[in-house]
Design a protein around this motif. Sequence first.
Motif, PDB file in Angstrom:
ATOM      1  N   VAL A 114       0.848  -1.199   0.000  1.00  0.00           N
ATOM      2  CA  VAL A 114       0.000   0.000   0.000  1.00  0.00           C
ATOM      3  C   VAL A 114       0.879   1.242   0.000  1.00  0.00           C
ATOM      4  CG1 VAL A 114      -1.655   1.356   1.357  1.00  0.00           C
ATOM      5  CG2 VAL A 114      -1.991  -1.115   1.082  1.00  0.00           C
TER       6      VAL A 114
ATOM      7  N   GLY B 177       2.148   2.143  -3.237  1.00  0.00           N
ATOM      8  CA  GLY B 177       1.137   2.435  -4.246  1.00  0.00           C
ATOM      9  C   GLY B 177       0.790   1.239  -5.127  1.00  0.00           C
ATOM     10  N   ARG B 178       1.109   0.037  -4.663  1.00  0.00           N
ATOM     11  CA  ARG B 178       0.860  -1.165  -5.464  1.00  0.00           C
ATOM     12  C   ARG B 178      -0.411  -1.890  -5.069  1.00  0.00           C
ATOM     13  NH1 ARG B 178       6.578  -4.023  -5.077  1.00  0.00           N
ATOM     14  NH2 ARG B 178       5.633  -5.503  -6.502  1.00  0.00           N
ATOM     15  N   LEU B 179      -1.047  -1.433  -4.004  1.00  0.00           N
ATOM     16  CA  LEU B 179      -2.261  -2.058  -3.508  1.00  0.00           C
ATOM     17  C   LEU B 179      -3.070  -0.981  -2.801  1.00  0.00           C
ATOM     18  CD1 LEU B 179      -3.458  -4.995  -3.191  1.00  0.00           C
ATOM     19  CD2 LEU B 179      -2.377  -5.047  -0.952  1.00  0.00           C
ATOM     20  N   THR B 180      -4.377  -1.049  -2.926  1.00  0.00           N
ATOM     21  CA  THR B 180      -5.219  -0.068  -2.245  1.00  0.00           C
ATOM     22  C   THR B 180      -5.454  -0.522  -0.800  1.00  0.00           C
ATOM     23  OG1 THR B 180      -7.248  -1.155  -2.975  1.00  0.00           O
ATOM     24  CG2 THR B 180      -6.373   0.610  -4.389  1.00  0.00           C
ATOM     25  N   PRO B 181      -5.601   0.424   0.110  1.00  0.00           N
ATOM     26  CA  PRO B 181      -5.780   0.057   1.519  1.00  0.00           C
ATOM     27  C   PRO B 181      -6.958  -0.884   1.766  1.00  0.00           C
ATOM     28  CG  PRO B 181      -5.333   2.403   1.342  1.00  0.00           C
ATOM     29  CD  PRO B 181      -5.516   1.894  -0.068  1.00  0.00           C
ATOM     30  N   ASP B 182      -8.045  -0.704   1.017  1.00  0.00           N
ATOM     31  CA  ASP B 182      -9.218  -1.554   1.233  1.00  0.00           C
ATOM     32  C   ASP B 182      -9.008  -2.999   0.777  1.00  0.00           C
ATOM     33  OD1 ASP B 182      -9.181  -0.633  -1.444  1.00  0.00           O
ATOM     34  OD2 ASP B 182     -11.331  -1.033  -1.653  1.00  0.00           O
ATOM     35  N   ALA B 183      -7.940  -3.257   0.052  1.00  0.00           N
ATOM     36  CA  ALA B 183      -7.651  -4.616  -0.430  1.00  0.00           C
ATOM     37  C   ALA B 183      -6.811  -5.424   0.562  1.00  0.00           C
ATOM     38  CB  ALA B 183      -6.931  -4.544  -1.774  1.00  0.00           C
TER      39      ALA B 183
END
Length: 192
Positions: free
Chosen positions: A140, A143-149
């Motif tokens: 996260v 910037g490679r994953l969104t926090p909700d994921a």
Amino acid sequence: MPTQAERTEATRGKLVATARRLFAERGFADTPTEEILATAAVSRGAMYHHFPSKTALFDAVFETVESELTAVVMKSALTETDPARMLSAGFATFLDVSLRPDVQRIVMLEGPTVLGWNRWHEIDERYGFGAIKAVLGLAVEQGRLTPDAVEPWAHLLLGAIMQAGLVVARSDDPAAAKRAMTSAFERLIVSL
């Protein structure tokens, strides 16, 4: 001369170590409390001073094994800086450690049954699940994953990792099973 606190801790440690060995060899149900006491050379009163039941002793054993397992996996994962490579390194180490009889029986096979799913999951969240979430948190930050994921992926990955460990541990050819599970896990990580 050891202090009372040191003697108390030594007794507790002896009980946990003895129970760990016996639970790994025979399983929880087939390990009588009397055998734990005799092997550890500890009185029933001393055991119940530390653990109100055999299940409470198993809980302490489980937590010890889970803590050690997580430390070994995290040490391997932290040799990397990229989250995907961290997950891969930790996964490979987990599969190797899954071949140990104490990990197989205590963590994978009997933990959920003896402790109940809620307690087992609570401990697993502090260790394995928490470690996975930490690595996904780095993704996260990059910037490679969104926090909700993070939460759903952590659950999916933990399930995949535990199942892969069981497959490797129970395989007639653990090396081949490890290769197959590693290949599949790498494809899963790419989809992340």
